[in-house]
Design a protein around this motif. Structure first.
Motif, PDB file in Angstrom:
ATOM      1  N   TYR A   1      34.488  -9.039 -23.517  1.00  0.00           N
ATOM      2  CA  TYR A   1      34.531  -9.057 -24.985  1.00  0.00           C
ATOM      3  C   TYR A   1      33.553  -8.009 -25.536  1.00  0.00           C
ATOM      4  O   TYR A   1      32.378  -7.970 -25.158  1.00  0.00           O
ATOM      5  N   ILE A   2      34.061  -7.164 -26.432  1.00  0.00           N
ATOM      6  CA  ILE A   2      33.226  -6.112 -27.035  1.00  0.00           C
ATOM      7  C   ILE A   2      32.703  -6.615 -28.376  1.00  0.00           C
ATOM      8  O   ILE A   2      33.470  -6.842 -29.309  1.00  0.00           O
ATOM      9  N   ASP A   3      31.389  -6.750 -28.464  1.00  0.00           N
ATOM     10  CA  ASP A   3      30.771  -7.188 -29.727  1.00  0.00           C
ATOM     11  C   ASP A   3      30.404  -5.946 -30.537  1.00  0.00           C
ATOM     12  O   ASP A   3      29.891  -4.966 -29.984  1.00  0.00           O
ATOM     13  N   HIS A   4      30.674  -5.993 -31.825  1.00  0.00           N
ATOM     14  CA  HIS A   4      30.391  -4.812 -32.649  1.00  0.00           C
ATOM     15  C   HIS A   4      29.957  -5.225 -34.045  1.00  0.00           C
ATOM     16  O   HIS A   4      30.230  -6.339 -34.496  1.00  0.00           O
ATOM     17  N   SER A   5      29.275  -4.328 -34.705  1.00  0.00           N
ATOM     18  CA  SER A   5      28.960  -4.577 -36.116  1.00  0.00           C
ATOM     19  C   SER A   5      28.854  -3.234 -36.821  1.00  0.00           C
ATOM     20  O   SER A   5      28.460  -2.228 -36.219  1.00  0.00           O
ATOM     21  N   ASP A   6      29.261  -3.207 -38.078  1.00  0.00           N
ATOM     22  CA  ASP A   6      29.239  -1.968 -38.869  1.00  0.00           C
ATOM     23  C   ASP A   6      30.008  -0.840 -38.194  1.00  0.00           C
ATOM     24  O   ASP A   6      29.620   0.329 -38.284  1.00  0.00           O
ATOM     25  N   GLY A   7      31.038  -1.164 -37.469  1.00  0.00           N
ATOM     26  CA  GLY A   7      31.863  -0.125 -36.842  1.00  0.00           C
ATOM     27  C   GLY A   7      31.314   0.404 -35.531  1.00  0.00           C
ATOM     28  O   GLY A   7      31.895   1.300 -34.926  1.00  0.00           O
ATOM     29  N   HIS A   8      30.183  -0.169 -35.083  1.00  0.00           N
ATOM     30  CA  HIS A   8      29.580   0.337 -33.844  1.00  0.00           C
ATOM     31  C   HIS A   8      29.480  -0.767 -32.794  1.00  0.00           C
ATOM     32  O   HIS A   8      29.162  -1.925 -33.106  1.00  0.00           O
ATOM     33  N   ILE A   9      29.724  -0.346 -31.567  1.00  0.00           N
ATOM     34  CA  ILE A   9      29.647  -1.287 -30.449  1.00  0.00           C
ATOM     35  C   ILE A   9      28.178  -1.589 -30.169  1.00  0.00           C
ATOM     36  O   ILE A   9      27.347  -0.673 -30.103  1.00  0.00           O
ATOM     37  N   LYS A  10      27.858  -2.887 -29.987  1.00  0.00           N
ATOM     38  CA  LYS A  10      26.460  -3.256 -29.770  1.00  0.00           C
ATOM     39  C   LYS A  10      26.019  -2.921 -28.349  1.00  0.00           C
ATOM     40  O   LYS A  10      26.818  -2.981 -27.407  1.00  0.00           O
ATOM     41  N   LYS A  11      24.717  -2.639 -28.233  1.00  0.00           N
ATOM     42  CA  LYS A  11      24.135  -2.266 -26.937  1.00  0.00           C
ATOM     43  C   LYS A  11      24.444  -3.320 -25.862  1.00  0.00           C
ATOM     44  O   LYS A  11      24.749  -2.994 -24.722  1.00  0.00           O
ATOM     45  N   SER A  12      24.372  -4.583 -26.245  1.00  0.00           N
ATOM     46  CA  SER A  12      24.588  -5.656 -25.267  1.00  0.00           C
ATOM     47  C   SER A  12      26.010  -5.603 -24.689  1.00  0.00           C
ATOM     48  O   SER A  12      26.252  -6.064 -23.568  1.00  0.00           O
ATOM     49  N   SER A  13      26.948  -5.007 -25.446  1.00  0.00           N
ATOM     50  CA  SER A  13      28.320  -4.918 -24.931  1.00  0.00           C
ATOM     51  C   SER A  13      28.415  -3.938 -23.768  1.00  0.00           C
ATOM     52  O   SER A  13      29.242  -4.116 -22.871  1.00  0.00           O
ATOM     53  N   PHE A  14      27.574  -2.901 -23.783  1.00  0.00           N
ATOM     54  CA  PHE A  14      27.617  -1.942 -22.667  1.00  0.00           C
ATOM     55  C   PHE A  14      27.116  -2.600 -21.375  1.00  0.00           C
ATOM     56  O   PHE A  14      27.613  -2.332 -20.290  1.00  0.00           O
TER      57      PHE A  14
END
Ligand code: FAD
Length: 318
Positions: A6-19
């Protein structure tokens, strides 16, 4: 069968934890000889094909802007359907606020076994045993998931992000109906500050030793010099010296930055529960007997009003 991250994102950007979750999911997939895929609900402005370098070949996307804000009830249904339609057998989330809201719901909906707060790759030599952190990081438990579908949420900062060859990932649009949310987001009030606390690499935190809100300039200056986020202990937030969203600990936000600098904080167990997963801890306290020193990688015994400005000046020179 596949591993779906699951890719978590906010404000159109993928969060660091998703990488980190992507790298972890790709490693699990490699272990089991399965393909690794990513699941994106909503839309981002980041280049999705670049996710290929974290080991995923396909990004399954439900391209619906209403999914850009987290509504756990709505998203759970979409994720469960995506898991079924892609045939995924392992679903990976980050163990952040989003993952904490979604992973248990998704697991319940799929009747899948769940391990939250995983800290290592599964041991598949006899079963599917995942090591997880328990009792606020004081111990580990090894949990065997026996269900056909398995859900794992990965503790932030416990698996290194691995960027490999620049193989572009392709996007596959999933046609999944998204039900109307019973929650309507009318406004988003962004917290002022350079870096969101849960995403920050470095966090500078202050406690009651700073005596009052008028003295927070030294904490902010150091945080600014390090491009860090600011945090505080609970009594500081309770006394309204700092806003409650900065309160870290058992009853506050739990963080795992690469560097946590604690200034004038005694190191009570309830505070440590929120920060003891930090990679490196630096403690500045005038009391050499302060309990926090036992959890510290580096300690400075001294008066914060003397030490912190000098530290900031030195860092500015770098
Ligand atoms: P203090 O304990 O007062 O410590 C101040 C420190 O500053 C001391 O070590 C002192 O030596 C040092 N100091 C003083 N002057 C200076 C100076 N000039 N320079 C350098 N050092 C100086 N706390 C949390 O933080 N987060 C939580 O989530 C949380 N949850 C809780 C949940 C429960 C159920 C309970 C009972 C408590 C909880 N607490 C929590 C409170 C926790 O027990 C401690 O009381 C709290 O963390 C203490 O905050 P502090 O270290 O800022 O203050």
């Amino acid at each position: 069968m596949s591993v779906l991250v699951y890719i978590d994102h906010s404000d159109g950007h993928i969060k660091k934890s998703s990488f980190e979750a992507l790298s972890y999911g790709a490693a699990v997939a490699k272990q089991l000889g399965l393909p690794a895929e990513a699941l994106l609900l909503g839309t981002v402005t980041d280049d999705l094909s670049a996710l290929g370098k974290y080991g995923v070949a396909t990004i399954q996307q439900v391209n619906n802007d209403s999914l850009n804000h987290l509504d756990a009830q709505v998203q759970t249904k979409v994720i469960a359907e995506a898991v079924q339609s892609t045939g995924a057998t392992i679903v990976v989330f980050s163990h952040n606020q989003t993952g904490k809201a979604l992973a248990p719901r998704v697991a319940a909906s799929l009747k899948a076994g769940l391990v939250t707060g995983a800290v290592a790759l599964p041991d598949t030599s006899s079963g599917f045993v995942v090591k997880k952190s328990v009792f606020s990081g004081k111990a580990f438990a090894n949990v065997n998931i026996t269900s056909p579908v398995k859900v794992i949420s990965l503790n932030p900062n416990s698996y290194k992000t691995v960027a490999g060859d620049d193989k572009p990932a392709s996007v596959n649009l999933l046609n999944i109906a998204v039900e109307d949310s019973r929650v309507k987001v009318t406004a988003v009030n962004k917290v002022k500050g350079e870096v969101p606390l849960t995403e920050a690499d470095i966090v500078v935190s202050g406690g009651r030793g700073l005596k009052g809100p008028e003295n927070w300039g030294i904490v902010e200056d150091l945080a600014h010099a390090l491009h860090a986020a600011t945090a505080c202990s609970r009594p500081v937030a309770d006394s309204h010296w700092r806003p409650h969203h900065e309160h870290v600990g058992q009853t506050g936000i739990q963080i795992a930055p690469n560097l946590y600098i604690a200034i004038g904080i005694s190191g009570a167990i309830q505070h440590l529960a929120g920060v003891n997963r930090s990679k490196h801890i630096v403690v500045i306290n005038k009391d050499p007997e302060a309990p926090f020193f036992k959890a510290a990688d580096y300690g400075i015994v001294g008066d914060a009003f003397d030490v912190v400005p000098k530290l900031t000046e030195e860092i500015k020179k770098i």
